[in-house]
Motif scaffolding. Structure first.
Motif, PDB file in Angstrom:
ATOM      1  N   LEU A   1      -8.546   0.081  -5.653  1.00 56.74           N
ATOM      2  CA  LEU A   1      -8.737   0.129  -7.105  1.00 56.74           C
ATOM      3  C   LEU A   1     -10.206  -0.007  -7.478  1.00 56.74           C
ATOM      4  N   LYS A   2     -10.915  -0.873  -6.759  1.00 60.24           N
ATOM      5  CA  LYS A   2     -12.345  -1.048  -7.051  1.00 60.24           C
ATOM      6  C   LYS A   2     -13.141   0.210  -6.710  1.00 60.24           C
ATOM      7  N   LEU A   3     -12.760   0.879  -5.633  1.00 63.14           N
ATOM      8  CA  LEU A   3     -13.418   2.145  -5.296  1.00 63.14           C
ATOM      9  C   LEU A   3     -13.166   3.186  -6.382  1.00 63.14           C
TER      10      LEU A   3
ATOM     11  N   LEU B   1      -5.877  14.224  -7.534  1.00 65.66           N
ATOM     12  CA  LEU B   1      -4.538  13.773  -7.924  1.00 65.66           C
ATOM     13  C   LEU B   1      -4.347  12.285  -7.625  1.00 65.66           C
ATOM     14  N   PHE B   2      -4.846  11.822  -6.489  1.00 71.00           N
ATOM     15  CA  PHE B   2      -4.704  10.408  -6.153  1.00 71.00           C
ATOM     16  C   PHE B   2      -5.590   9.554  -7.058  1.00 71.00           C
ATOM     17  N   SER B   3      -6.731  10.094  -7.446  1.00 66.60           N
ATOM     18  CA  SER B   3      -7.617   9.382  -8.381  1.00 66.60           C
ATOM     19  C   SER B   3      -6.908   9.141  -9.709  1.00 66.60           C
ATOM     20  N   ARG B   4      -6.178  10.155 -10.189  1.00 72.32           N
ATOM     21  CA  ARG B   4      -5.426   9.980 -11.444  1.00 72.32           C
ATOM     22  C   ARG B   4      -4.314   8.954 -11.266  1.00 72.32           C
TER      23      ARG B   4
ATOM     24  N   GLN C   1      -3.979   0.583 -15.393  1.00 70.87           N
ATOM     25  CA  GLN C   1      -3.472   0.216 -16.718  1.00 70.87           C
ATOM     26  C   GLN C   1      -2.783  -1.153 -16.717  1.00 70.87           C
ATOM     27  N   GLN C   2      -2.418  -1.630 -15.527  1.00 70.79           N
ATOM     28  CA  GLN C   2      -1.819  -2.968 -15.422  1.00 70.79           C
ATOM     29  C   GLN C   2      -2.867  -4.075 -15.571  1.00 70.79           C
TER      30      GLN C   2
END
Length: 545
Positions: A275-277, A324-327, A334-335
């Motif tokens: 997530l940080k990346l 696609l994985f980035s999206r 969003q959590q």
């Protein structure tokens, strides 16, 4: 260069560690040297970039590479990067003319015609064949100037120059039909990019050391329709869930389900790192160390070895997630909205310190904080104007409400600049007037002066010197008491003097005052401006009176 070059856009990525030799597709791409232009188009996840990098890795011909990004959607940054990408491979490219990068920020047709001819002539002067590769062309396909320039360059390119263009859509070109009839166009679509039965079997053997039965291969092909990214993720999850588990999922939802499975099998630490990346469009070990520290940076290499969704963006250690994985990761963020916004705000300030305006604003707008975005955009819009990135800047300005723009009223001035350079003069006039009105209420003489100068520019651009005169006079009067940058003051003085000449007021008793104003302007100006004004004929006009 008039624009800031991001050199990594002009460096081809290394081939992915997880790709296989796709002999049939490579043979098709080999035919590119028989055609002026090869178009590779498909939706996301079909492996356009992976296929290209694999092909180029084994290619003996010289090639240039340009990977387009969102902010290149105006002619100046596009042409700058295209030119630089060729010049990296052919250092003497373009040396026959010195002013190629003086293209107007929003050029007229005569100017576009001049530049495509100069570009083509430089291609003709090259001694050896060259393959010009452009990736992600769909990001600029909506821009008329770019399409016009590319069509002309391709139409008149010499036989030693070939183009390969990858895009999610077919470029909106009138020349496509003509190129097809002349056998100068090769088109590669999703049909050719989709994996075959044999390629699926080889991929599973080489990537996860699994030997599939013919029935399993057939089921995977039916389920994925040969979609490369889904096949890759399915291979990653092969040992975590049986094939029958995926057969009930529609193809359109398959990637989302597979991504969820990949993510859920990670440890909590790995999820946090991923997530940080994901807040960065591109990342490297150095960036991660500078921003997060050495501990997280050291985890990058193991991740790139294990996961197919992290792809090399360049040959020098810069990576990115598959789009696609980035999206998918954006949705995961969003959590944690507060942490997400805090990290992007920190990243924006980090890039401000690095003097990387576009990266700073990219992260600022991810925070959805209008106050933070407004402050940063006001401070850093000027270099975007100079770089000709009007569409990109206008899109950012248009995100603000009227109330927010009233607070950050300087944005009206930059909005006016964007509209004026694009020759939307009525819109520019309204924006300058709004800026002037609010700036006057705020007693901001600098932006009242800038807005008046902007209004004068409209009438100078449209050859209405009588209407320009009062705005120039007001701007010069205010400039006496305003800390205006020296170059802007000199430009105002030059325009005023030239406008008086155009009005026929430079004769008789006014002659000496005009001479004095020119001398003062040239004395105060930097040498580069002096040379520029002389080239424009200003000094000649002075002698004629």
């Amino acid at each position: 260069m008039t624009d800031i070059i991001i050199q990594s856009k002009c460096i081809a990525p290394n081939p992915s560690k997880h790709c296989i030799n796709r002999a049939s597709l490579m043979r098709t791409l080999k035919k590119s040297h028989q055609h002026t232009c090869t178009l590779i188009h498909s939706g996301a996840g079909y492996g356009k970039t992976t296929t290209l990098t694999q092909f180029l890795y084994h290619e003996s011909r010289r090639f240039s590479w340009y990977s387009i990004s969102d902010e290149d959607d105006t002619i100046l940054p596009f042409l700058t990067h295209l030119f630089f990408s060729v010049q990296r491979i052919v250092p003497n490219f373009g040396q026959t003319f010195d002013t190629w990068d003086q293209l107007s920020r929003f050029p007229k047709m005569e100017e576009l015609n001049r530049w495509y001819k100069l570009f083509v002539n430089c291609l003709c002067n090259m001694d050896e064949p060259l393959l010009i590769v452009i990736d992600d062309y769909h990001l600029v396909d909506h821009v008329f100037h770019i399409n016009y320039l590319m069509e002309k360059i391709i139409e008149f390119a010499p036989p030693t120059v070939h183009f390969i263009i990858a895009s999610r859509t077919l470029p909106n070109w009138d020349i496509t039909r003509k190129l097809k009839l002349q056998k100068r166009l090769l088109v590669i679509t999703e049909k050719e990019l989709a994996f075959s039965n044999e390629e699926i079997a080889v991929f599973f053997e080489e990537y996860v050391d699994v030997h599939l039965s013919s029935s399993e291969v057939a089921k995977i092909l039916e389920m994925t329709e040969g979609w490369a990214i889904s096949i890759s993720l399915l291979a990653e999850q092969w040992h975590h869930a049986p094939l029958d588990h995926w057969l009930t999922i529609p193809t359109n939802d398959l990637f989302r389900y597979l991504s969820e499975e990949v993510y859920s099998t990670m440890t909590s630490t790995e999820q946090e790192v991923i997530l940080k990346l994901a807040i960065f469009p591109n990342f490297s070990a150095k960036l991660l160390e500078d921003f997060y520290g050495s501990e997280l940076a050291q985890m990058l290499n193991p991740f790139t070895q294990r996961h197919v969704f992290i792809q090399p963006a360049t040959t020098d250690g810069i990576y990115r997630f598959h789009a696609l994985f980035s999206r998918f990761l954006e949705i995961k963020w969003q959590q944690y909205p507060h942490q997400y916004n805090d990290l992007h705000q920190q990243a924006a300030l980090f890039y401000v310190d690095q003097h990387n305006v576009q990266a700073a604003l990219y992260h600022a707008f991810k925070t959805n904080d209008p106050n933070f975005c407004g402050e940063l955009l006001q401070l850093h819009a000027e270099p975007l104007i100079r770089a000709g990135q009007f569409e990109w800047l206008l899109e950012k300005i248009n995100r603000f409400t009227i109330q927010e723009k009233t607070k950050f009223y300087k944005l009206y001035y930059f909005e006016g600049e964007c509209h004026r350079y694009r020759a939307f003069y009525e819109k520019a006039k309204q924006s300058y007037e709004k800026c002037a009105t609010i700036a006057q209420r705020q007693r901001d003489d600098v932006y009242v002066t800038k807005a008046q100068a902007g209004l004068a520019h409209i009438y100078l651009d449209t050859i209405q010197p009588a209407l320009a005169e009062p705005h120039l006079e007001k701007a010069l009067e205010l400039a006496k008491y305003t800390p205006l940058p020296k170059t802007e003051l000199v430009e105002l003085q030059r325009q005023y003097a030239e406008n008086l000449v155009n009005l026929g007021k430079a004769r008789g008793h006014n002659y000496l005052s005009i001479m004095w104003l020119y001398q003062r302007m040239l004395y105060n100006a930097p040498m580069s401006m002096y040379v520029s004004y002389c080239a424009q004929g200003s000094c000649k006009r002075q002698k004629n009176y």
